[in-house]
Design a protein around this motif. Structure first.
Motif, PDB file in Angstrom:
ATOM      1  N   ALA A  55       0.860  -0.787   0.171  1.00  0.00           N
ATOM      2  CA  ALA A  55      -0.209  -0.279   0.243  1.00  0.00           C
ATOM      3  C   ALA A  55       0.683   1.156  -0.265  1.00  0.00           C
ATOM      4  CB  ALA A  55      -0.944  -0.213   1.088  1.00  0.00           C
TER       5      ALA A  55
ATOM      6  N   PRO B 204      -0.374   4.751   1.061  1.00  0.00           N
ATOM      7  CA  PRO B 204      -1.946   5.593   1.048  1.00  0.00           C
ATOM      8  C   PRO B 204      -1.102   6.908   0.223  1.00  0.00           C
ATOM      9  CG  PRO B 204      -1.565   4.499   2.688  1.00  0.00           C
ATOM     10  CD  PRO B 204      -0.538   3.872   2.167  1.00  0.00           C
TER      11      PRO B 204
ATOM     12  N   GLY C 140      -7.891   4.082  -1.202  1.00  0.00           N
ATOM     13  CA  GLY C 140      -7.614   2.734  -0.970  1.00  0.00           C
ATOM     14  C   GLY C 140      -8.528   1.760  -1.469  1.00  0.00           C
TER      15      GLY C 140
ATOM     16  N   GLN D 290      -6.579   1.215  -4.844  1.00  0.00           N
ATOM     17  CA  GLN D 290      -5.722   0.275  -5.312  1.00  0.00           C
ATOM     18  C   GLN D 290      -6.160  -1.215  -4.593  1.00  0.00           C
ATOM     19  OE1 GLN D 290      -1.717   1.320  -2.917  1.00  0.00           O
ATOM     20  NE2 GLN D 290      -2.424   3.623  -2.912  1.00  0.00           N
TER      21      GLN D 290
ATOM     22  N   ILE E  14       0.295  -3.163   4.763  1.00  0.00           N
ATOM     23  CA  ILE E  14       0.561  -1.871   5.357  1.00  0.00           C
ATOM     24  C   ILE E  14       1.321  -1.603   5.893  1.00  0.00           C
ATOM     25  CG2 ILE E  14      -1.331  -2.497   6.690  1.00  0.00           C
ATOM     26  CD1 ILE E  14      -1.176   1.060   4.471  1.00  0.00           C
TER      27      ILE E  14
ATOM     28  N   TYR F  48       2.778   7.708   5.202  1.00  0.00           N
ATOM     29  CA  TYR F  48       2.651   8.543   4.211  1.00  0.00           C
ATOM     30  C   TYR F  48       1.735   9.804   4.514  1.00  0.00           C
ATOM     31  CZ  TYR F  48       3.052   3.770   3.682  1.00  0.00           C
ATOM     32  OH  TYR F  48       3.992   2.051   2.907  1.00  0.00           O
TER      33      TYR F  48
ATOM     34  N   LYS G 240      -0.757  11.438   6.590  1.00  0.00           N
ATOM     35  CA  LYS G 240      -1.170  10.948   6.682  1.00  0.00           C
ATOM     36  C   LYS G 240      -2.076  11.082   8.652  1.00  0.00           C
ATOM     37  CE  LYS G 240      -3.757   8.943   3.184  1.00  0.00           C
ATOM     38  NZ  LYS G 240      -4.732   9.978   2.560  1.00  0.00           N
TER      39      LYS G 240
ATOM     40  N   MET H 120      -5.345   7.238   8.133  1.00  0.00           N
ATOM     41  CA  MET H 120      -4.637   7.008   7.653  1.00  0.00           C
ATOM     42  C   MET H 120      -6.233   5.271   7.696  1.00  0.00           C
ATOM     43  SD  MET H 120      -2.592   4.568   6.277  1.00  0.00           S
ATOM     44  CE  MET H 120      -1.410   5.770   6.449  1.00  0.00           C
TER      45      MET H 120
ATOM     46  N   TRP I 177      -8.659   5.342   4.607  1.00  0.00           N
ATOM     47  CA  TRP I 177      -8.181   4.602   3.910  1.00  0.00           C
ATOM     48  C   TRP I 177      -8.042   2.560   3.768  1.00  0.00           C
ATOM     49  CZ3 TRP I 177      -4.299   1.818   1.915  1.00  0.00           C
ATOM     50  CH2 TRP I 177      -4.410   2.007   0.851  1.00  0.00           C
TER      51      TRP I 177
END
Length: 278
Positions: free
Chosen positions: A134, A136, A141, A144, A168, A178, A180, A185, A188
């Protein structure tokens, strides 16, 4: 006085201000620098399961000989393009019963060795599956999850195909979470899991490390319905993230024989096949 001297005098304060601002910008920390041991940021697509475990959690003594008895746990491996063509017959002969192959990353990368690494274990008798690394910070999400399912992340109830995995963990290309917030998160991850289940009918496995989960989701406890694959290079799996009382799989070392990343399934080879089919 030359007219040009007056013009230069008026320009000087602006030049000083520009220099000050440039200096301040150069001093600001960057969120994209995640250099490897050679001081370079790795290229996109080069991530793999456990890429940040050694750097952030290290490896405790006894990581190569976990306390869980081999008789009651099924040995597995996880691979990516870094392993190239894998000798699956040798691994099967060494007692490896299941495997996971990196299929995708973000929405920009497909493993060029995927066919050999995904079909190969099936051909020698292993139960196999695929995982998605992942990112993000690049796309949503659900987006992906679609990319993963469309490029090798699907599932079938043949008893030989394991449900897909959401890998993740630490960001090898920038800030660990990432960029976030904890709540963003969690959102996501939920979007990915919901879309994957809608597309395949199976709950995706979550691969993560307890320290990352705590730092980047606030130790969120709401995904306990999804199987957990814990990463910890030690003699025990240690404390699990909130929401799980037991792991399904455990990545216990990155220095195993033949293929470095070695894993244990919480149960026998028969249990692995039952999990694949459920």
């Amino acid at each position: 006085m030359s007219p040009h001297r007056g013009l230069r005098a008026r320009r000087r304060p602006l030049a000083v201000l520009t220099g000050v601002l440039t200096g301040l910008l150069l001093c600001l920390p960057t969120a994209t620098a995640a250099p490897d041991s050679g001081g370079r940021t790795p290229p996109r697509g080069s991530a793999y399961m456990g890429v940040g475990v050694l750097a952030h959690d290290g490896a405790a003594p006894g990581a190569r000989s976990p306390q869980a008895a081999r008789a009651s746990t099924a040995e597995g491996v996880d691979v990516s393009s870094h392993q190239g063509d894998v000798d699956w017959k040798k691994l099967w002969g060494d007692g490896v019963k299941w495997s996971y192959t990196k299929a995708t990353e973000g929405t920009y990368y497909k493993n060029p060795y995927f066919t050999q690494q995904y079909d190969g274990p099936y051909g020698v008798g292993m139960v196999r599956g695929s995982y998605h690394f992942a990112t993000p910070d690049t796309t949503g999400g659900a987006t992906q999850a679609d990319y993963f399912v469309d490029h090798g992340g699907g599932w079938s109830g043949d008893g030989r195909t394991l449900p897909g995995v959401l890998d993740i963990e630490w960001n090898p290309y920038g800030s660990s979470c990432y960029g976030k917030s904890k709540s963003a998160m969690v959102t996501w991850i939920r979007d990915f899991l919901d879309r994957y289940k809608k597309r395949t009918g199976r709950a995706a496995v979550i691969y993560t490390a307890t320290t990352w989960w705590s730092d980047c989701t606030g130790n969120y406890s709401g995904f306990g319905a999804n199987p957990l694959w814990i990463a910890r290079y030690a003699s025990t799996a240690g404390t699990l993230p909130a929401g799980w009382s037991a792991y399904t799989m455990w990545q216990y070392t990155s220095t195993g024989p033949t293929v470095g990343d070695r894993d244990r399934f919480r149960g026998s080879a028969d249990d692995v096949r039952a999990f694949a089919k459920a």
